[in-house]
Each structure stands twice: as structure tokens, then as C-alpha cells.
Scaffold this motif. Sequence first.
Motif, mmCIF file in Angstrom:
data_model
loop_
_atom_site.group_PDB
_atom_site.id
_atom_site.type_symbol
_atom_site.label_atom_id
_atom_site.label_comp_id
_atom_site.label_asym_id
_atom_site.label_seq_id
_atom_site.Cartn_x
_atom_site.Cartn_y
_atom_site.Cartn_z
ATOM 1 N N HIS A 132 -19.440 -20.738 78.130
ATOM 2 C CA HIS A 132 -18.506 -20.469 79.223
ATOM 3 C C HIS A 132 -17.912 -19.073 79.014
ATOM 4 N N LEU A 133 -17.913 -18.255 80.061
ATOM 5 C CA LEU A 133 -17.291 -16.934 79.997
ATOM 6 C C LEU A 133 -16.088 -16.902 80.920
ATOM 7 N N GLY A 134 -14.974 -16.365 80.397
ATOM 8 C CA GLY A 134 -13.740 -16.374 81.168
ATOM 9 C C GLY A 134 -13.057 -15.028 81.251
ATOM 10 N N ASN A 135 -11.951 -15.013 81.960
ATOM 11 C CA ASN A 135 -11.201 -13.799 82.305
ATOM 12 C C ASN A 135 -10.223 -13.418 81.199
ATOM 13 N N PRO A 175 1.715 -7.001 91.605
ATOM 14 C CA PRO A 175 0.463 -6.462 92.139
ATOM 15 C C PRO A 175 -0.463 -5.930 91.035
ATOM 16 N N GLU A 176 0.106 -5.326 90.003
ATOM 17 C CA GLU A 176 -0.715 -4.820 88.900
ATOM 18 C C GLU A 176 -1.389 -5.963 88.141
ATOM 19 N N GLN A 177 -0.636 -7.027 87.913
ATOM 20 C CA GLN A 177 -1.214 -8.196 87.243
ATOM 21 C C GLN A 177 -2.375 -8.763 88.066
ATOM 22 N N LYS A 178 -2.156 -8.908 89.356
ATOM 23 C CA LYS A 178 -3.184 -9.485 90.216
ATOM 24 C C LYS A 178 -4.443 -8.627 90.207
ATOM 25 N N MET A 179 -4.274 -7.315 90.226
ATOM 26 C CA MET A 179 -5.428 -6.416 90.204
ATOM 27 C C MET A 179 -6.191 -6.542 88.895
ATOM 28 N N GLU A 180 -5.472 -6.650 87.774
ATOM 29 C CA GLU A 180 -6.121 -6.822 86.474
ATOM 30 C C GLU A 180 -6.989 -8.086 86.461
ATOM 31 N N ILE A 181 -6.457 -9.146 87.008
ATOM 32 C CA ILE A 181 -7.155 -10.436 86.993
ATOM 33 C C ILE A 181 -8.343 -10.423 87.953
#
Length: 315
Positions: free
Chosen positions: A218-221, A235-241
Amino acid sequence: MDTEVTIVMYHYIREIKSSRFPGIKGLEIKDFKGQVEFLRHNYNIISVEHLIAAIHEGEKLPPKAALLTFDDAYIDHYMHAFPILQNLGIQGSFYVPAKMIIENKVLDVNKIHFVLATMQDVNLLIKQLFKEIDIIRREFELPDNEVLYKTYAITNGKDTGEVMFVKRMLQKVLPQPYRSELVNRMFEEAIGMDEVAFSKELYINKEQMRHMIAGGMHLGNHTYSHPWLNTLSTPEQKMEILSCNKLLEDVGVDMENWTMCFPHGGHNEDTLSILKDLGCKLGFSVKVKVANTKNDNFLALPRLDTNDLPKSLNK
């Protein structure tokens, strides 16, 4: 009903003593094999899909369930952990910082590891840091060096206070962009090797990721650039994810069951809200304890470090 699951966290897995950087702290391959054998005999090792089903669909967990997780997508994981797990029919969950794969960069946290690994005397590095901090202080307000040292030179039980001072200064305390510039300069001086070439030696690539998925892993974020998410705006967190999810989708990850691991363990309520909105099935922190699917937030499950468990069947 069993609700506990022991989630184990791994980083470097290599023959440390014979490697180019024996100062790196990691797990010897023989000890990884020994720990897997210990876990096989004393726990029921499950897949991430089994844990997802237990949390979201009420599927039963076996007694003494365990899950193996691997942070930062090191080549060690592909070369050493993956073949061992595949041979035994065990799934590992591997968390990928996308920027290192796409842009062939080296994580700042890894640069710091390798700088420390090349230093014979960490106190010399601290003296160098104090000189740099004095320069930064001309433009940015910081406590004096004595106060900084007293505040941050505190052992975490694994590293000395001196080493933790260096790590904390270079990972989080010093302001940007000074911090990254300093880390880059120290890395170049210590390693003397092109960052792109070093990155290709240190991390897995897309083809290896696809091979691991085909082999049942399994590969994850692990975000795009491996920041402390709790220091970023929403917004920065969301872009990273989302940027990391693009890579996972590209290599063939089942995005109906995508999972997340917080770099450095850093997250806040905004992080959890983003993950919930994006349909993340599981999230992993670095809080140290056995996870409980009933009591713990499934988006911030605690884990044990490899060093918290025996590395031999006979222990």
C-alpha cells in the motif's frame, strides 16, 4: 471485540555499519527480519484495507492486530523491506513525499540527518549554528543563544540534547527562508554531492512504486514537500495533500482507499477537516501508543517506533 492495533513505524532500513554513512541512525536489515519474525509469531499482521474495513464497515479485527508503516519512501524500503514482506505475504504501507520523487530533491530532514552523520563532534556544529543565528538575528528577532540552547537542547530519549538542539533549530525554530538556505549550505558542504544524484540514490522512483503496488504493498500520502502541516495555512495544507495525491493516482494507487501519514507528526484541526472532506480513510501520527479503533481518531492514529518492539523472536 478487539479494537486495538499495534501500528509500527519504520524509516531507514539498511546495513548501517557498512554503508557510506554509518552515522545514520536506522534499523539493520537483520534486525528488520528479526522484528518481522517476532511480529508474525506474536501478532496478527493485517493490511491497511483490513484496518479501513474495521473502522468504516465494522469488520472484526483479529486479536493482537499489527500494521507495518514506512515513512519517507527510501530506496531502503524497496531494496530491503519490500522483498522480505512480499516473500512472507505481508503488506507494508509506504508513505511517499511526492516532491522527492517528482523533482529529485532531498528532504530537509534527511539533509540534517546526513549533516549530523558526517560530523565527528556535534558541538562544532552547534558553534557554527550560533554564528549563523547571530547573523539571522540582525534581520529577525530571536532569543539569545543561551536561551535558545536551554529551551531546545533537551533529549527526546533517543537523541542527546545537543543533537536535538541542532534538529530543532534546522527543522522548525529558525525562520524561513533562512532555515532552508542554511540547511542547503550545510548539506552541500558536508556531502559534496549533487542533490539530484543524491536524491535518486536515497528515494524510490515511480517505476519502483508501481512494482510495489503490483506486489501487494500500500502506498500513501506523505504530502508534497514534507512540511510541518500545522505551520501552514489551510489552503497550503490542502495543496500539499492534493499534490501528493496526484502522484499516487498516477502510479496506480486505489484512491478510494487513500491514506495519510503526517510528516513529523505535525497536524491540527484544519488538517483533519481537510482529510475528512477529501475522503481520506486513515491518518497516522507519531504519537506513541497502541492504537484503539474505538477511542482514537481514525485520521490521527498513534504508532509505535520500531525501537519500541523486540527485534528478535527470542526476546
